[in-house]
Enzyme design. Sequence first.
Site, PDB file in Angstrom:
ATOM      1  N   GLY A 153     -36.657  -6.106  16.651  1.00 27.73           N
ATOM      2  CA  GLY A 153     -35.761  -5.050  16.165  1.00 27.73           C
ATOM      3  C   GLY A 153     -35.704  -3.912  17.166  1.00 27.73           C
ATOM      4  O   GLY A 153     -36.710  -3.588  17.788  1.00 27.73           O
ATOM      5  N   ARG A 167     -38.724   4.222  36.590  1.00 32.82           N
ATOM      6  CA  ARG A 167     -38.996   5.372  37.463  1.00 32.82           C
ATOM      7  C   ARG A 167     -40.439   5.334  37.997  1.00 32.82           C
ATOM      8  O   ARG A 167     -40.700   5.707  39.135  1.00 32.82           O
ATOM      9  CB  ARG A 167     -38.742   6.677  36.700  1.00 32.82           C
ATOM     10  CG  ARG A 167     -37.270   6.898  36.345  1.00 32.82           C
ATOM     11  CD  ARG A 167     -36.484   7.392  37.556  1.00 32.82           C
ATOM     12  NE  ARG A 167     -35.060   7.192  37.429  1.00 32.82           N
ATOM     13  CZ  ARG A 167     -34.200   8.042  36.867  1.00 32.82           C
ATOM     14  NH1 ARG A 167     -34.637   9.158  36.340  1.00 32.82           N
ATOM     15  NH2 ARG A 167     -32.911   7.770  36.847  1.00 32.82           N
ATOM     16  N   GLY A 220     -42.255  -5.349  18.894  1.00 30.44           N
ATOM     17  CA  GLY A 220     -43.226  -5.266  17.801  1.00 30.44           C
ATOM     18  C   GLY A 220     -44.202  -6.430  17.802  1.00 30.44           C
ATOM     19  O   GLY A 220     -44.384  -7.114  18.831  1.00 30.44           O
ATOM     20  N   ASP A 221     -44.805  -6.681  16.655  1.00 34.50           N
ATOM     21  CA  ASP A 221     -45.887  -7.673  16.597  1.00 34.50           C
ATOM     22  C   ASP A 221     -45.430  -9.083  16.973  1.00 34.50           C
ATOM     23  O   ASP A 221     -46.138  -9.807  17.673  1.00 34.50           O
ATOM     24  CB  ASP A 221     -46.579  -7.652  15.223  1.00 34.50           C
ATOM     25  CG  ASP A 221     -45.635  -7.846  14.055  1.00 34.50           C
ATOM     26  OD1 ASP A 221     -44.403  -7.834  14.269  1.00 34.50           O
ATOM     27  OD2 ASP A 221     -46.117  -8.024  12.933  1.00 34.50           O
ATOM     28  N   ARG A 225     -30.278   5.775 -10.334  1.00 33.31           N
ATOM     29  CA  ARG A 225     -29.491   5.291  -9.197  1.00 33.31           C
ATOM     30  C   ARG A 225     -30.433   4.679  -8.152  1.00 33.31           C
ATOM     31  O   ARG A 225     -31.548   5.156  -7.965  1.00 33.31           O
ATOM     32  CB  ARG A 225     -28.710   6.430  -8.536  1.00 33.31           C
ATOM     33  CG  ARG A 225     -27.623   7.030  -9.414  1.00 33.31           C
ATOM     34  CD  ARG A 225     -26.423   6.085  -9.550  1.00 33.31           C
ATOM     35  NE  ARG A 225     -25.351   6.686 -10.303  1.00 33.31           N
ATOM     36  CZ  ARG A 225     -25.223   6.641 -11.633  1.00 33.31           C
ATOM     37  NH1 ARG A 225     -26.132   6.015 -12.363  1.00 33.31           N
ATOM     38  NH2 ARG A 225     -24.204   7.214 -12.229  1.00 33.31           N
ATOM     39  N   THR A 231     -41.359  -0.268  17.832  1.00 29.13           N
ATOM     40  CA  THR A 231     -40.929  -0.731  16.510  1.00 29.13           C
ATOM     41  C   THR A 231     -40.976   0.461  15.560  1.00 29.13           C
ATOM     42  O   THR A 231     -41.901   1.277  15.646  1.00 29.13           O
ATOM     43  CB  THR A 231     -41.818  -1.878  15.977  1.00 29.13           C
ATOM     44  OG1 THR A 231     -41.546  -2.065  14.585  1.00 29.13           O
ATOM     45  CG2 THR A 231     -43.304  -1.606  16.120  1.00 29.13           C
ATOM     46  N   ASP A 234     -41.676   0.305  12.564  1.00 30.07           N
ATOM     47  CA  ASP A 234     -42.611   0.031  11.464  1.00 30.07           C
ATOM     48  C   ASP A 234     -43.985   0.671  11.620  1.00 30.07           C
ATOM     49  O   ASP A 234     -44.728   0.788  10.654  1.00 30.07           O
ATOM     50  CB  ASP A 234     -42.817  -1.491  11.311  1.00 30.07           C
ATOM     51  CG  ASP A 234     -41.544  -2.181  10.880  1.00 30.07           C
ATOM     52  OD1 ASP A 234     -40.685  -1.499  10.277  1.00 30.07           O
ATOM     53  OD2 ASP A 234     -41.396  -3.391  11.140  1.00 30.07           O
ATOM     54  N   ARG A 290     -33.424 -12.031  18.455  1.00 29.36           N
ATOM     55  CA  ARG A 290     -34.511 -12.858  17.917  1.00 29.36           C
ATOM     56  C   ARG A 290     -34.280 -14.230  18.568  1.00 29.36           C
ATOM     57  O   ARG A 290     -33.155 -14.696  18.632  1.00 29.36           O
ATOM     58  CB  ARG A 290     -34.428 -12.975  16.401  1.00 29.36           C
ATOM     59  CG  ARG A 290     -34.124 -11.642  15.705  1.00 29.36           C
ATOM     60  CD  ARG A 290     -35.330 -10.959  15.133  1.00 29.36           C
ATOM     61  NE  ARG A 290     -34.963  -9.685  14.516  1.00 29.36           N
ATOM     62  CZ  ARG A 290     -35.806  -8.715  14.225  1.00 29.36           C
ATOM     63  NH1 ARG A 290     -37.089  -8.839  14.489  1.00 29.36           N
ATOM     64  NH2 ARG A 290     -35.412  -7.612  13.650  1.00 29.36           N
ATOM     65  N   GLY A 312     -39.871  -1.412   5.694  1.00 29.03           N
ATOM     66  CA  GLY A 312     -41.310  -1.678   5.705  1.00 29.03           C
ATOM     67  C   GLY A 312     -41.596  -2.912   4.869  1.00 29.03           C
ATOM     68  O   GLY A 312     -41.917  -2.807   3.700  1.00 29.03           O
ATOM     69  N   ARG A 313     -41.427  -4.077   5.494  1.00 29.03           N
ATOM     70  CA  ARG A 313     -41.657  -5.342   4.763  1.00 29.03           C
ATOM     71  C   ARG A 313     -43.141  -5.561   4.506  1.00 29.03           C
ATOM     72  O   ARG A 313     -43.545  -5.970   3.432  1.00 29.03           O
ATOM     73  CB  ARG A 313     -41.102  -6.522   5.566  1.00 29.03           C
ATOM     74  CG  ARG A 313     -39.661  -6.850   5.275  1.00 29.03           C
ATOM     75  CD  ARG A 313     -39.303  -8.225   5.831  1.00 29.03           C
ATOM     76  NE  ARG A 313     -39.646  -8.338   7.244  1.00 29.03           N
ATOM     77  CZ  ARG A 313     -38.809  -8.080   8.240  1.00 29.03           C
ATOM     78  NH1 ARG A 313     -37.583  -7.699   7.981  1.00 29.03           N
ATOM     79  NH2 ARG A 313     -39.173  -8.201   9.496  1.00 29.03           N
ATOM     80  N   VAL A 316     -40.540   3.025  32.775  1.00 30.27           N
ATOM     81  CA  VAL A 316     -41.034   1.849  33.521  1.00 30.27           C
ATOM     82  C   VAL A 316     -40.363   1.824  34.897  1.00 30.27           C
ATOM     83  O   VAL A 316     -41.030   1.689  35.937  1.00 30.27           O
ATOM     84  CB  VAL A 316     -40.721   0.539  32.746  1.00 30.27           C
ATOM     85  CG1 VAL A 316     -40.874  -0.684  33.645  1.00 30.27           C
ATOM     86  CG2 VAL A 316     -41.625   0.411  31.516  1.00 30.27           C
ATOM     87  N   ASP A 358     -46.612  -0.614  12.737  1.00 26.82           N
ATOM     88  CA  ASP A 358     -47.609  -1.536  12.184  1.00 26.82           C
ATOM     89  C   ASP A 358     -48.485  -2.193  13.252  1.00 26.82           C
ATOM     90  O   ASP A 358     -49.014  -3.280  13.036  1.00 26.82           O
ATOM     91  CB  ASP A 358     -46.903  -2.618  11.337  1.00 26.82           C
ATOM     92  CG  ASP A 358     -45.867  -3.386  12.129  1.00 26.82           C
ATOM     93  OD1 ASP A 358     -45.551  -2.991  13.266  1.00 26.82           O
ATOM     94  OD2 ASP A 358     -45.346  -4.383  11.602  1.00 26.82           O
TER      95      ASP A 358
HETATM   96  P1  ATP Z   1     -39.930  -5.710  14.699  1.00 29.39           P
HETATM   97  O1  ATP Z   1     -41.304  -5.147  14.372  1.00 29.39           O
HETATM   98  O2  ATP Z   1     -38.959  -4.641  14.979  1.00 29.39           O
HETATM   99  O3  ATP Z   1     -39.451  -6.732  13.718  1.00 29.39           O
HETATM  100  P2  ATP Z   1     -40.849  -7.853  16.389  1.00 29.39           P
HETATM  101  O4  ATP Z   1     -41.197  -7.892  17.824  1.00 29.39           O
HETATM  102  O5  ATP Z   1     -41.973  -8.052  15.411  1.00 29.39           O
HETATM  103  O6  ATP Z   1     -40.096  -6.480  16.113  1.00 29.39           O
HETATM  104  P3  ATP Z   1     -39.773 -10.476  15.758  1.00 29.39           P
HETATM  105  O7  ATP Z   1     -38.395 -10.896  15.429  1.00 29.39           O
HETATM  106  O8  ATP Z   1     -40.851 -10.776  14.793  1.00 29.39           O
HETATM  107  O9  ATP Z   1     -39.688  -8.903  16.083  1.00 29.39           O
HETATM  108  O10 ATP Z   1     -40.186 -11.136  17.153  1.00 29.39           O
HETATM  109  C1  ATP Z   1     -39.351 -11.028  18.282  1.00 29.39           C
HETATM  110  C2  ATP Z   1     -39.318 -12.334  19.011  1.00 29.39           C
HETATM  111  O11 ATP Z   1     -40.647 -12.660  19.450  1.00 29.39           O
HETATM  112  C3  ATP Z   1     -38.900 -13.535  18.161  1.00 29.39           C
HETATM  113  O12 ATP Z   1     -37.488 -13.673  18.071  1.00 29.39           O
HETATM  114  C4  ATP Z   1     -39.513 -14.702  18.940  1.00 29.39           C
HETATM  115  O13 ATP Z   1     -38.717 -15.037  20.051  1.00 29.39           O
HETATM  116  C5  ATP Z   1     -40.826 -14.067  19.446  1.00 29.39           C
HETATM  117  N1  ATP Z   1     -41.915 -14.431  18.533  1.00 29.39           N
HETATM  118  C6  ATP Z   1     -42.180 -13.895  17.325  1.00 29.39           C
HETATM  119  N2  ATP Z   1     -43.242 -14.485  16.754  1.00 29.39           N
HETATM  120  C7  ATP Z   1     -43.645 -15.444  17.622  1.00 29.39           C
HETATM  121  C8  ATP Z   1     -44.703 -16.417  17.605  1.00 29.39           C
HETATM  122  N3  ATP Z   1     -45.542 -16.516  16.583  1.00 29.39           N
HETATM  123  N4  ATP Z   1     -44.803 -17.241  18.665  1.00 29.39           N
HETATM  124  C9  ATP Z   1     -43.966 -17.137  19.722  1.00 29.39           C
HETATM  125  N5  ATP Z   1     -42.966 -16.239  19.793  1.00 29.39           N
HETATM  126  C10 ATP Z   1     -42.806 -15.400  18.766  1.00 29.39           C
END
Ligand code: ATP
Length: 345
Positions: free
Chosen positions: A34, A48, A125-126, A270, A149, A151, A95, A194-195, A46, A153
């Site tokens: 995201g 610069r 993110g993660d 609401r 991110t 989140d 993604r 926040g899932r 990065v 998290d």
């Molecule tokens: P956000 O916290 O905003 O959702 P994010 O980095 O967690 O960001 P994800 O969609 O979970 O977003 O992951 C981004 C991309 O990272 C995925 O589309 C995929 O290509 C890769 N990815 C995520 N999880 C894995 C995994 N377990 N193994 C390999 N690649 C992964």
Amino acid sequence: MRDEECVVSLSSYYFPEFNSNRKLKKIGVLTSGGDSPGMNAAFRAVVRTANEFDYSIVAFMQGYQGLLDNNFKDIKSEDVSGIIQRGGTVLKTARCEEFRKPEGRVKAAEVLKQHNIDALIVIGGDGTFMGASLLGKEHDISVIGIPGTIDNDLAGTDETIGYDTALNTAMDAIDKIRDTADAHERLFLVEVMGRDAGFIALETGIASGAELILLPESLTHLKEVKASLKEVFKEQRRSSLVVVAEGDETGGALKLSEKLREDFGKYEMRVCILGHIQRGGTPTARDRVLATRLGAAAVKAINEGHSQVMVGVVNGSMKLTPLRMAFGTKKDINPELIELTKQVK
Ligand code: ATP
């Protein structure tokens, strides 16, 4: 020093002339997952900083998808002019299902090899870090993560890039909702992002004076929610506002409203789901500064020979945390803030 095992600090900060390791020449960078406000500021930092170190930068567009497709741009310092204040990400994001599979990561490693890239910086993110960690391990590629991110998290940094902006956006929206809630003496259920983590809900809830805050981290008993709301109505406040994290076990604001209808049907209720408004917008000063610090630190970490780590700011200081700890450790919600929601509501 083994980065895989410990949290470390960076040394000789920002002074290329102090560096002994100048053999690295090319750094790849991408934004993934995201988007979050401040990703552009991190990318700018990065580029610069790499410029200061005489490193070249190759940016891959649309996250891991662009890496697999070899959709790249050679980046010069002037390419990042005028982006620090922009939300979203100029590198685009995506993604990418293919990257989740080992064959996808083989392809990614080949592209990086083809460009003679020495280290890859991923801003995300993660999920992004999980992917980066696997890529690094399977193909012996040096990867550095920058936490981007909304989140918040990720362990190993007090705040992630975009979190502060998202908080302020959500708070502004809730302030506006409060005006109309007051005018009509209504009960508003506001759902924020926040899932799996309730950081946004907790802090926007406190900042906007919510009567009740529901988080995925704490079990929500419907009976208690109803009792709290009844108390609030007894006090004859002009309005009541409940902030609900989308990942709360009630199933979010809409489902909660259905569960409350029976007892609170006589009040006007609401539901407002803030949704993607929380992702966009110009980054706050705090996010821009954080992003600039982290972007610079990522290049510095590469220069010092670190890999498979995430850069983060903990208690004001720059820290490196092994990637797998950053995504594999549950970041705790500050218990003092939880307590506050019970005392001041
Ligand atoms: P956000 O916290 O905003 O959702 P994010 O980095 O967690 O960001 P994800 O969609 O979970 O977003 O992951 C981004 C991309 O990272 C995925 O589309 C995929 O290509 C890769 N990815 C995520 N999880 C894995 C995994 N377990 N193994 C390999 N690649 C992964």
